[in-house]
Design a protein around this motif. Structure first.
Motif, PDB file in Angstrom:
ATOM      1  N   VAL A 135       0.873  -1.172   0.000  1.00 47.46           N
ATOM      2  CA  VAL A 135       0.000   0.000   0.000  1.00 47.46           C
ATOM      3  C   VAL A 135       0.908   1.219   0.000  1.00 47.46           C
ATOM      4  N   ARG A 136       0.760   2.065  -0.976  1.00 44.46           N
ATOM      5  CA  ARG A 136       1.657   3.204  -1.129  1.00 44.46           C
ATOM      6  C   ARG A 136       1.036   4.493  -0.591  1.00 44.46           C
ATOM      7  N   ASN A 137       1.906   5.375  -0.143  1.00 42.98           N
ATOM      8  CA  ASN A 137       1.534   6.750   0.208  1.00 42.98           C
ATOM      9  C   ASN A 137       0.479   6.805   1.316  1.00 42.98           C
ATOM     10  N   VAL A 138       0.818   6.217   2.462  1.00 43.42           N
ATOM     11  CA  VAL A 138      -0.068   6.258   3.626  1.00 43.42           C
ATOM     12  C   VAL A 138       0.617   7.041   4.750  1.00 43.42           C
ATOM     13  N   PRO A 139      -0.143   7.630   5.672  1.00 45.33           N
ATOM     14  CA  PRO A 139       0.460   8.414   6.759  1.00 45.33           C
ATOM     15  C   PRO A 139       1.426   7.573   7.584  1.00 45.33           C
ATOM     16  N   VAL A 140       2.549   8.159   7.963  1.00 39.81           N
ATOM     17  CA  VAL A 140       3.540   7.418   8.748  1.00 39.81           C
ATOM     18  C   VAL A 140       3.131   7.312  10.215  1.00 39.81           C
ATOM     19  N   HIS A 141       2.110   8.050  10.617  1.00 40.37           N
ATOM     20  CA  HIS A 141       1.531   7.915  11.955  1.00 40.37           C
ATOM     21  C   HIS A 141       0.023   7.995  11.843  1.00 40.37           C
ATOM     22  N   SER A 142      -0.651   7.276  12.720  1.00 42.45           N
ATOM     23  CA  SER A 142      -2.111   7.282  12.726  1.00 42.45           C
ATOM     24  C   SER A 142      -2.690   7.965  13.958  1.00 42.45           C
ATOM     25  N   CYS A 143      -1.923   8.046  15.021  1.00 43.29           N
ATOM     26  CA  CYS A 143      -2.464   8.533  16.296  1.00 43.29           C
ATOM     27  C   CYS A 143      -1.825   9.829  16.778  1.00 43.29           C
ATOM     28  N   LEU A 144      -1.075  10.491  15.932  1.00 42.24           N
ATOM     29  CA  LEU A 144      -0.585  11.831  16.263  1.00 42.24           C
ATOM     30  C   LEU A 144      -1.686  12.810  15.872  1.00 42.24           C
ATOM     31  N   MET A 145      -2.280  13.444  16.857  1.00 45.23           N
ATOM     32  CA  MET A 145      -3.435  14.298  16.588  1.00 45.23           C
ATOM     33  C   MET A 145      -2.988  15.682  16.121  1.00 45.23           C
ATOM     34  N   MET A 146      -3.436  16.071  14.946  1.00 49.60           N
ATOM     35  CA  MET A 146      -3.042  17.339  14.360  1.00 49.60           C
ATOM     36  C   MET A 146      -4.000  18.464  14.776  1.00 49.60           C
ATOM     37  N   PRO A 147      -3.455  19.638  15.100  1.00 52.01           N
ATOM     38  CA  PRO A 147      -4.313  20.747  15.561  1.00 52.01           C
ATOM     39  C   PRO A 147      -5.090  21.440  14.443  1.00 52.01           C
ATOM     40  N   THR A 148      -4.623  21.316  13.192  1.00 51.88           N
ATOM     41  CA  THR A 148      -5.320  21.972  12.087  1.00 51.88           C
ATOM     42  C   THR A 148      -5.529  20.980  10.946  1.00 51.88           C
ATOM     43  N   GLN A 149      -6.527  21.269  10.128  1.00 47.99           N
ATOM     44  CA  GLN A 149      -6.821  20.397   8.997  1.00 47.99           C
ATOM     45  C   GLN A 149      -5.669  20.380   8.000  1.00 47.99           C
ATOM     46  N   GLN A 150      -5.063  21.519   7.753  1.00 47.59           N
ATOM     47  CA  GLN A 150      -3.990  21.574   6.772  1.00 47.59           C
ATOM     48  C   GLN A 150      -2.786  20.758   7.218  1.00 47.59           C
ATOM     49  N   GLU A 151      -2.451  20.819   8.501  1.00 46.50           N
ATOM     50  CA  GLU A 151      -1.340  20.018   9.009  1.00 46.50           C
ATOM     51  C   GLU A 151      -1.628  18.527   8.852  1.00 46.50           C
ATOM     52  N   ALA A 152      -2.888  18.162   9.032  1.00 47.67           N
ATOM     53  CA  ALA A 152      -3.268  16.764   8.865  1.00 47.67           C
ATOM     54  C   ALA A 152      -3.164  16.336   7.409  1.00 47.67           C
ATOM     55  N   ILE A 153      -3.614  17.183   6.506  1.00 46.17           N
ATOM     56  CA  ILE A 153      -3.551  16.867   5.080  1.00 46.17           C
ATOM     57  C   ILE A 153      -2.103  16.780   4.603  1.00 46.17           C
ATOM     58  N   ASP A 154      -1.251  17.634   5.133  1.00 45.59           N
ATOM     59  CA  ASP A 154       0.156  17.674   4.709  1.00 45.59           C
ATOM     60  C   ASP A 154       1.038  16.689   5.473  1.00 45.59           C
ATOM     61  N   PHE A 155       0.438  15.830   6.258  1.00 47.46           N
ATOM     62  CA  PHE A 155       1.204  14.920   7.104  1.00 47.46           C
ATOM     63  C   PHE A 155       2.086  14.002   6.254  1.00 47.46           C
ATOM     64  N   HIS A 205     -10.000  13.299  24.276  1.00 48.18           N
ATOM     65  CA  HIS A 205      -8.745  13.971  23.958  1.00 48.18           C
ATOM     66  C   HIS A 205      -8.499  14.048  22.446  1.00 48.18           C
ATOM     67  N   ARG A 206      -9.343  13.381  21.668  1.00 52.55           N
ATOM     68  CA  ARG A 206      -9.247  13.439  20.211  1.00 52.55           C
ATOM     69  C   ARG A 206     -10.189  14.478  19.600  1.00 52.55           C
ATOM     70  N   HIS A 207     -11.194  14.871  20.332  1.00 56.68           N
ATOM     71  CA  HIS A 207     -12.218  15.753  19.782  1.00 56.68           C
ATOM     72  C   HIS A 207     -11.643  17.098  19.363  1.00 56.68           C
ATOM     73  N   GLY A 208     -12.023  17.550  18.179  1.00 53.40           N
ATOM     74  CA  GLY A 208     -11.541  18.831  17.668  1.00 53.40           C
ATOM     75  C   GLY A 208     -10.179  18.754  17.006  1.00 53.40           C
ATOM     76  N   ARG A 209      -9.566  17.578  17.039  1.00 54.79           N
ATOM     77  CA  ARG A 209      -8.290  17.363  16.363  1.00 54.79           C
ATOM     78  C   ARG A 209      -8.545  16.766  14.976  1.00 54.79           C
ATOM     79  N   PHE A 210      -7.479  16.668  14.185  1.00 50.91           N
ATOM     80  CA  PHE A 210      -7.643  16.225  12.806  1.00 50.91           C
ATOM     81  C   PHE A 210      -6.792  14.983  12.538  1.00 50.91           C
TER      82      PHE A 210
END
Length: 408
Positions: free
Chosen positions: A36-56, A354-359
Motif C-alpha cells: 500500500v503506497r503513500n499512507v500516513p507514517v503515523h495514525s495517532c498523532l493528533m493534528m491541531p489543524t486540517q492543513q497540518e493533517a492533510i500535509d502529514f 482527547h481526540r475531539h476537535g483534532r484532525f
C-alpha cells in the motif's frame, strides 16, 4: 534504511522474493505479498489543524514474509518517521468494553503470578492505564517507560506508587527490571524486534524468576480475514503465535503460555528467562506450512475485500446516504487511506475526548464526539472494530439516533 531489491520469484503464490534481512531471525530473504503506497507514517498523532493533517508525511507499506521464522515486516519502514510524543493519543480506557477486558486481564495476571506488593515494569505504557491498574489491584509499585506518557492523566489511589520515564526503552534502563515485565501493543511498533526482546533478556540477567508478558495484535486473524484495516505504517512488525514464540525462544526465554484474547484479536505470550536454550513448543504455535497457506489465502482474497468496501462507500455516496465512521484511530486511517476513499466520509467520531476537535493524519477529517451524530443523523455507522458494536448500539439508542450499525 535497507532498500530492498527484487532478486527472484518466490515459491509463495502471488509474491516476489527480495534481499532483505529478517529483523526477527536474520534470514536474508523475504517474500513480499502486500503493498500500500503513500499512507500516513503515523495514525495517532493528533493534528491541531486540517492543513497540518492533510500535509502529514506519508510512506509505503510493503509487507515481507520470512520463510524461516514466519515473521512479517514492512520492508519500507523507516524508524526516523517514528514520533511517540505526548500528542500521540492511543488511550482506549474510555470504552467500557475495553475496560472490562483490561480489568479481567490484570486480575488474571495478578492471581497467576502472585503480583502482590511487587515491582512491575511496563515497556510502552502509553498513558499508564494498565500499569496503574496492576498497581491498584495488587498493591504493587510500577514504573512505566514510554515517550508518550503523561504524568497525571490517569487518576488513581495508586498514582503515588507509579512513576514514569518519558523515553524509549533501551539498554540504559537495563537495571529497571522488577518482578514482572509487561509490554502491551508496543512490539508491533518496533522494527528491530529481536533487538528489543534480547535487550529485555539481557536486563533480566540471572534473575530467572522474573516473568515477562507481551501482548500484540494477532497477524493470523489479519491474514485469514483479510483485515486490511489492521495494516498500517506504524505497525512495522506482525506476529502470529508461531513466529512470536520462535522469537522469544531464540532470545533466551521459554514460552509458558501462548493464547488469543479480546475477540481473538490480541496475541498474548507469557515467558520466563532460561539459562539454556529452550526447545519447548507450545500447542498454539502454527506450523510454517500453515502460515504459508494463510499468506496465500490473504493474497488471493484481499482484492475482493478492498473492492467490496470501495464499492459500498461509492454506492452510499451516489444514493445520498450519510455515512459515519466510529473510531478515529489507526484502523480508520488504514481503512480510508488503503481504499483511497477519504473523500467519501464526512463524519468521524470517537469516544476518546482527547481526540475531539483534532484532525486525522493524512485524511484531514475533524474528529467529533459521538453526540455529534444527533445532528448528523447518519444512515449508517461503520464501526472500525466489531467488538465494540454492542457498546456503540447502546450509546446510539441512548442518544436517540436510529441508524444501521455495521462493522468492517
Amino acid at each position: 534504511m535497507n532498500q530492498p531489491s527484487v532478486i527472484k520469484q518466490s515459491s509463495l503464490t502471488g509474491t516476489r522474493t527480495i534481499a532483505h534481512s529478517c529483523p526477527s531471525c536474520g534470514h536474508p530473504e523475504l517474500s513480499v505479498f502486500y503493498e500500500v503506497r503513500n499512507v500516513p507514517v503515523h495514525s495517532c498523532l493528533m493534528m491541531p489543524t486540517q492543513q497540518e493533517a492533510i500535509d502529514f508525511p506519508c510512506g509505503d507499506v510493503v509487507l515481507g514474509f520470512c520463510p524461516e521464522c514466519g515473521f512479517i515486516t514492512n520492508v519500507e519502514f523507516d524508524a526516523n518517521n517514528s514520533d511517540y510524543s505526548p500528542i500521540y493519543e492511543d488511550q482506549q480506557s474510555f470504552s467500557p468494553t475495553f475496560n472490562s477486558f483490561a480489568y479481567k486481564l490484570a486480575s488474571r495476571l495478578i492471581d497467576k503470578f502472585d503480583l502482590h506488593d511487587k515491582n512491575v515494569v511496563e515497556i510502552g505504557c502509553s498513558k499508564g492505564d494498565f500499569l496503574i491498574l496492576l498497581c491498584e489491584l495488587g498493591n504493587n509499585r510500577g514504573l512505566g517507560i514510554d515517550p508518550s506518557a503523561i504524568v497525571g492523566r490517569v487518576q488513581s489511589e495508586a498514582a503515588d506508587r507509579v512513576s514514569f520515564i518519558q523515553d524509549y526503552y533501551s539498554e540504559k534502563y537495563a537495571d529497571r527490571v522488577g518482578d514482572f515485565i509487561c509490554c502491551r501493543h508496543t512490539l508491533e511498533h518496533i522494527h528491530q524486534t529481536a533487538e528489543l526482546v534480547r535487550t529485555v533478556r539481557r536486563s533480566i540477567g540471572d534473575r530467572l524468576d522474573t516473568t515477562v508478558f507481551f501482548e500484540i495484535p494477532d497477524m493470523g486473524r489479519v491474514l485469514t480475514e483479510q483485515a486490511f484495516e489492521d495494516i498500517y505504517y506504524e505497525h512495522c512488525s506482525y506476529f502470529t503465535p508461531g513466529s512470536l514464540a520462535r522469537l522469544f525462544r531464540n532470545s533466551g526465554f521459554e514460552v509458558d503460555d501462548l493464547y488469543l484474547d479480546y475477540g481473538d484479536q490480541y496475541l498474548m505470550i507469557e515467558a520466563r528467562p532460561v539459562a539454556t536454550p529452550s526447545t519447548k513448543i507450545h500447542p498454539a504455535e502454527e506450523s510454517l506450512e500453515q502460515l504459508v497457506r494463510d499468506v496465500e489465502t490473504f493474497t488471493a482474497n484481499i482484492g475482493n475485500k478492498l473492492a467490496h468496501w470501495t464499492q459500498h462507500l461509492q454506492e452510499m455516496r451516489s444514493q445520498g446516504k450519510r455515512v459515519a465512521v466510529w473510531g478515529s484511530g489507526s484502523k480508520c486511517v488504514a481503512f480510508l487511506t488503503t481504499l483511497g476513499t477519504k473523500d467519501l466520509i464526512d463524519c468521524v467520531v470517537d469516544i476518546n475526548p482527547h481526540r475531539h476537535g483534532r484532525f486525522i493524519p493524512g485524511i484531514g477529517q475533524e474528529i467529533k464526539s459521538p453526540e455529534s451524530l444527533k445532528d448528523y443523523q447518519p444512515d449508517q455507522v461503520i464501526v472500525m472494530n466489531a467488538i465494540y458494536c454492542d457498546e456503540i448500539q447502546q450509546m446510539l439508542e441512548k442518544m436517540g439516533v436510529t441508524t444501521e450499525v455495521t462493522a468492517i
